[in-house]
Every structure is written in C-alpha cells, then in structure tokens.
Design an enzyme around this catalytic site. Structure first.
Site, PDB file in Angstrom:
ATOM      1  N   THR A  89      10.273   9.729  -0.899  1.00  0.00           N
ATOM      2  CA  THR A  89      11.717   9.512  -0.744  1.00  0.00           C
ATOM      3  C   THR A  89      12.106   8.240  -1.492  1.00  0.00           C
ATOM      4  OG1 THR A  89      11.691  10.522   1.453  1.00  0.00           O
ATOM      5  CG2 THR A  89      13.622   9.190   0.885  1.00  0.00           C
ATOM      6  N   LYS A 108      18.271  14.012  -0.042  1.00  0.00           N
ATOM      7  CA  LYS A 108      17.342  13.469   0.968  1.00  0.00           C
ATOM      8  C   LYS A 108      17.938  12.234   1.649  1.00  0.00           C
ATOM      9  CE  LYS A 108      13.641  12.532   3.281  1.00  0.00           C
ATOM     10  NZ  LYS A 108      13.514  13.185   4.593  1.00  0.00           N
ATOM     11  N   LYS A 122      14.388   1.760   4.939  1.00  0.00           N
ATOM     12  CA  LYS A 122      14.461   1.883   3.473  1.00  0.00           C
ATOM     13  C   LYS A 122      15.459   2.981   3.093  1.00  0.00           C
ATOM     14  CE  LYS A 122      11.499   4.667   1.947  1.00  0.00           C
ATOM     15  NZ  LYS A 122      11.305   6.094   1.681  1.00  0.00           N
TER      16      LYS A 122
HETATM   17  N1  NDP Z   1       6.503  10.171   7.808  1.00  0.00           N
HETATM   18  C1  NDP Z   1       7.529  10.996   7.753  1.00  0.00           C
HETATM   19  O1  NDP Z   1       7.932  11.583   8.770  1.00  0.00           O
HETATM   20  C2  NDP Z   1       8.218  11.284   6.452  1.00  0.00           C
HETATM   21  C3  NDP Z   1       8.134  10.429   5.359  1.00  0.00           C
HETATM   22  N2  NDP Z   1       8.816  10.738   4.212  1.00  0.00           N
HETATM   23  C4  NDP Z   1       8.738   9.867   3.051  1.00  0.00           C
HETATM   24  O2  NDP Z   1       7.475  10.138   2.445  1.00  0.00           O
HETATM   25  C5  NDP Z   1       6.937   8.948   1.859  1.00  0.00           C
HETATM   26  C6  NDP Z   1       5.574   8.670   2.475  1.00  0.00           C
HETATM   27  O3  NDP Z   1       5.742   8.531   3.860  1.00  0.00           O
HETATM   28  P1  NDP Z   1       4.494   8.374   4.856  1.00  0.00           P
HETATM   29  O4  NDP Z   1       3.375   9.227   4.428  1.00  0.00           O
HETATM   30  O5  NDP Z   1       5.070   8.506   6.212  1.00  0.00           O
HETATM   31  O6  NDP Z   1       4.142   6.841   4.607  1.00  0.00           O
HETATM   32  P2  NDP Z   1       2.801   6.033   4.790  1.00  0.00           P
HETATM   33  O7  NDP Z   1       3.256   4.629   4.933  1.00  0.00           O
HETATM   34  O8  NDP Z   1       1.936   6.638   5.828  1.00  0.00           O
HETATM   35  O9  NDP Z   1       2.064   6.236   3.375  1.00  0.00           O
HETATM   36  C7  NDP Z   1       2.504   5.577   2.233  1.00  0.00           C
HETATM   37  C8  NDP Z   1       1.593   5.875   1.072  1.00  0.00           C
HETATM   38  O10 NDP Z   1       2.037   5.092  -0.050  1.00  0.00           O
HETATM   39  C9  NDP Z   1       0.920   4.328  -0.520  1.00  0.00           C
HETATM   40  N3  NDP Z   1       1.357   3.064  -1.103  1.00  0.00           N
HETATM   41  C10 NDP Z   1       2.186   2.156  -0.565  1.00  0.00           C
HETATM   42  N4  NDP Z   1       2.385   1.128  -1.418  1.00  0.00           N
HETATM   43  C11 NDP Z   1       1.626   1.390  -2.517  1.00  0.00           C
HETATM   44  C12 NDP Z   1       1.422   0.714  -3.757  1.00  0.00           C
HETATM   45  N5  NDP Z   1       2.030  -0.440  -4.027  1.00  0.00           N
HETATM   46  N6  NDP Z   1       0.605   1.282  -4.646  1.00  0.00           N
HETATM   47  C13 NDP Z   1       0.002   2.460  -4.373  1.00  0.00           C
HETATM   48  N7  NDP Z   1       0.170   3.164  -3.230  1.00  0.00           N
HETATM   49  C14 NDP Z   1       0.974   2.631  -2.317  1.00  0.00           C
HETATM   50  C15 NDP Z   1       0.041   4.129   0.688  1.00  0.00           C
HETATM   51  O11 NDP Z   1      -1.249   3.752   0.289  1.00  0.00           O
HETATM   52  P3  NDP Z   1      -2.221   2.966   1.301  1.00  0.00           P
HETATM   53  O12 NDP Z   1      -2.844   4.018   2.144  1.00  0.00           O
HETATM   54  O13 NDP Z   1      -3.180   2.263   0.411  1.00  0.00           O
HETATM   55  O14 NDP Z   1      -1.362   2.021   2.098  1.00  0.00           O
HETATM   56  C16 NDP Z   1       0.132   5.515   1.319  1.00  0.00           C
HETATM   57  O15 NDP Z   1      -0.681   6.421   0.640  1.00  0.00           O
HETATM   58  C17 NDP Z   1       7.990   7.865   2.110  1.00  0.00           C
HETATM   59  O16 NDP Z   1       8.814   7.779   0.980  1.00  0.00           O
HETATM   60  C18 NDP Z   1       8.769   8.381   3.320  1.00  0.00           C
HETATM   61  O17 NDP Z   1      10.076   7.866   3.352  1.00  0.00           O
HETATM   62  C19 NDP Z   1       9.549  11.891   4.080  1.00  0.00           C
HETATM   63  C20 NDP Z   1       9.640  12.764   5.116  1.00  0.00           C
HETATM   64  C21 NDP Z   1       9.019  12.514   6.386  1.00  0.00           C
HETATM   65  O1  LIG Z   2      12.153  11.472   6.259  1.00  0.00           O
HETATM   66  C1  LIG Z   2      11.877  11.770   7.393  1.00  0.00           C
HETATM   67  C2  LIG Z   2      12.019  13.083   7.944  1.00  0.00           C
HETATM   68  O2  LIG Z   2      11.705  13.276   9.150  1.00  0.00           O
HETATM   69  O3  LIG Z   2      12.442  13.982   7.217  1.00  0.00           O
END
Ligand code: NDP
Ligand SMILES: O=CC(=O)O
Length: 328
Positions: free
Chosen positions: A131, A206, A274
């Site tokens: 996102t 989104k 965010k």
């Molecule tokens: N959780 C949810 O319910 C939902 C989330 N989203 C969106 O999906 C995306 C991921 O969410 P989610 O999986 O929950 O988040 P997490 O925080 O669990 O995962 C984030 C990921 O990004 C990586 N990351 C963060 N910073 C860096 C960097 N500087 N360089 C490389 N990799 C990096 C992390 O790596 P590392 O493991 O090393 O930290 C990890 O793999 C977000 O944009 C969120 O808004 C969308 C729908 C639903």
């Molecule tokens: O981005 C979060 C979700 O639940 O969708």
C-alpha cells in the site's frame, strides 16, 4: 472441484475501464490460461508470508527474499527457492511480487542498490502489492518499465486472515496484459480483482478504502468507551451493531478483544496511520476536505507515541483512553 468464475466488465469513471473478476473457489495457477513461469516474492511480513505460501501450496515455483533473512525459512520449508537480493529474485523469475511496508521500503526494494529493477528485462513483470501512494507507484513503475519489463500495481484489501485464506481483494492498475498474465496467481491469493486503469488508480482506491476503515475504527472505539461510561456492557454494543445496518466483520472480529484491551496484530497500527497520512495528502491534491479522517489521524499518531505502532490498529482505542486520563 472446478473453479467457478464470474466475470464482468463495467464502466469506470472518467474514461477508466474497470474490470471486476470474482473467483468463487481457489484455482490452480497452471490450468488453462494459467501461469507457467517462475514467481518471485519480496517482503515476507504479516501479508507477504501467507500470500507467498498460498502460491507455493498451489504448485507455483516461488523464489523468495526478505530483508530479515530468517523470515524466509518457513517458506523454504514449503519448497520455495531463495535469492540473496531483490535483483537476483527478479533476474531469476518471470514475474516478481513485492509486499513492502510503506513508500520508502517499496522504492528501496524496487529501485535501490541491488533492487528489483536491476534484475528486470523485457518479458518480465513486476507486481507491487504494497500500500503506497500514486506518486510512489508511478516512480516504481517508471524504473521498472525503463528496463523493458511490465509493471502492475495491485494493493490488496483484506487483512492477515484473508491473506491466509486466499480471500484478498486486488485493486490493480497499470499494464493490462501483465494483469491478464498474472490473473491466475491473483486468484490463488484473492477472491476478487479489479483493474482500475492507469498506474495510480489502484493506489488511490486502496487509500480511499483504508481512510474509511481507519475512521470507522475510531468511531467504533468511541462507541465502546461511551457505552461503558454510561453503564452499558460494550459486549452487548458489539452484538447490537452486528445485527444491524452498520454491521461489519471488522467490528465483530475485533470488538470482543478490544473490550478486553487486547490487540493481536493483524493490521499494524503504524501502517493504518501511514494510510491516513497518504489519504490526507491525496485529498489535499484535489482540495477535498476530509475532517473526520484528519481527526482520526491525530489519534493514530497519539497511539504511536504511546508505543502502540506494532499493535493492531484497533489499539487506537488506547489513545482515547489516554485522552480521558489527561482530562481527569
Ligand atoms: N497487515 C494487513 O492487514 C494489511 C497490510 N497491507 C499493506 O501491506 C503492506 C505490508 O503489510 P504487512 O505485511 O502487514 O507489514 P509488515 O510490517 O508485517 O511487513 C513489512 C515488510 O516490509 C519489509 N520492509 C520494511 N522496511 C524495509 C526496507 N527498508 N527494506 C526492505 N524491506 C523492508 C519488512 O521486512 P523485515 O521483515 O526485514 O522487517 C517486511 O517484509 C503494507 O503496505 C500494508 O499497509 C494491506 C492490506 C492488509
Ligand atoms: O489494509 C488493510 C486492510 O485490512 O485491508
């Protein structure tokens, strides 16, 4: 069981063509019209890990990378391959998905040193399911397409459980032939997909969805606290809401644990904040006033300052409780 597919085309606004497709059962990606190449997956957090896992379980040849290497291990146990950088994943795969935290990480992984763009070439595709805002998505798209590869943005609606169950909603935009090429992969990970037009439209959709969700959660939190303060049982409020016109799975799922002040993380609060920040900027770009969202954003910021960034976004209720304490 054979996959039942319901497909339809509808008119989108302002000349955008909207394609909605709903997959009523999980499908095999390698069936007729399916995907037969190698799939890369970058970012194995709360969302990326179950999404990649579902691709592997559906029989895809998946190669993974994550900044924190140890998060790859469960996927490797399921049969995934590993490459040491996003560039290596991209060069060894036909299509690469990326599920990253925020605009900064999405840009770094796609366009930075050893980033995915370095491994891209004509015939390959990059699908960013993180996102982010439209400007970030366009920047990533520009880097990817400058290599001759194709780009699709495809943020998802749906949280940890829908990701585990393969029931996400994909909000895609960009290269329509890449969209068609990866459709069977999207159908493994999701229950429906929308094609919304040019790069940026998926990101915009989104952010609009998530700004509604973030404000709803604040309003729900206020209701839970007020009900308790006037001597009602907040659990009964959850039940009453579940039976009426404002019923939402989010309230029924999270309400009972919120009443117990427990916030097991499905959607991290820092990511919800965010999304509100990005939605406010989107609204600003068209001079639209969204005062409810602005107020909600302030509460998420307070919650972050209370150390709740990595809790579920329902922990925003703690920011209201803290305000109450201050007012005493
Ligand atoms: N959780 C949810 O319910 C939902 C989330 N989203 C969106 O999906 C995306 C991921 O969410 P989610 O999986 O929950 O988040 P997490 O925080 O669990 O995962 C984030 C990921 O990004 C990586 N990351 C963060 N910073 C860096 C960097 N500087 N360089 C490389 N990799 C990096 C992390 O790596 P590392 O493991 O090393 O930290 C990890 O793999 C977000 O944009 C969120 O808004 C969308 C729908 C639903
Ligand atoms: O981005 C979060 C979700 O639940 O969708």
């Amino acid at each position: 069981a054979p996959a039942l597919r319901l497909r339809g085309c509808g008119g989108g606004g302002r000349g955008a063509r909207l394609v909605f497709s709903c997959s009523a059962s999980s499908s095999s990606p390698s069936g007729e019209g399916g995907f037969s190449g190698k799939v890369g997956f970058l970012g194995l957090g709360i969302m990326g890990a179950p999404m990649a896992s579902n691709l592997i379980k559906a029989g895809c040849d998946v190669t993974v990378w994550n900044r924190t290497r140890s998060k790859c291990d469960p996927l490797l146990s399921l049969g995934a391959n590993y490459e040491p950088s996003p560039a290596d994943v991209a060069s060894s795969c036909d299509v690469t998905f990326a599920m990253l935290a925020d605009p900064e990480s999405a840009v770094e992984v796609a366009c930075g040193a050893n980033g995915a763009a370095e491994g891209m070439a004509p015939g390959k595709g990059y699908v960013d399911v993180s996102t982010v805002d439209a400007a970030t998505s366009k920047l990533i798209g520009k880097h990817i397409t400058s290599t001759g590869a194709s780009f699709l943005e495809a943020p998802v609606s749906g949280s940890k459980k829908p990701a585990e169950d393969g029931l996400l909603i994909f909000l895609t935009a960009g290269d329509e032939s890449l969209y068609n090429r990866v459709a069977s992969l999207l159908d493994v990970m999701g229950k429906s997909r929308f094609f919304l037009g040019d790069v940026g439209k998926g990101a915009d959709m989104k952010l609009v969805v998530n700004m509604v969700m973030g404000s709803m959660m604040v309003s729900f939190s206020e209701g839970l606290l007020l009900s308790e303060k006037v001597g009602l049982d907040p659990n009964t409020l959850v039940e009453v809401i579940s039976q009426g016109a404002i019923s939402a799975p989010m309230f029924s799922l999270k309400g009972p644990s919120m009443v117990k002040a427990a916030y097991p993380t499905a959607f991290p609060l820092k990511h919800q904040q965010k999304d509100l920040r990005l939605a406010l900027s989107l609204a600003e770009s068209v001079s639209q006033s969204i005062p409810t969202v602005a107020a909600a954003n302030e509460l998420y910021k307070v919650a972050k300052s209370l150390g709740l960034a990595d809790q579920d976004f329902s922990a925003v209720i703690e920011a209201l409780k803290a305000k109450e304490e201050q007012n005493k």
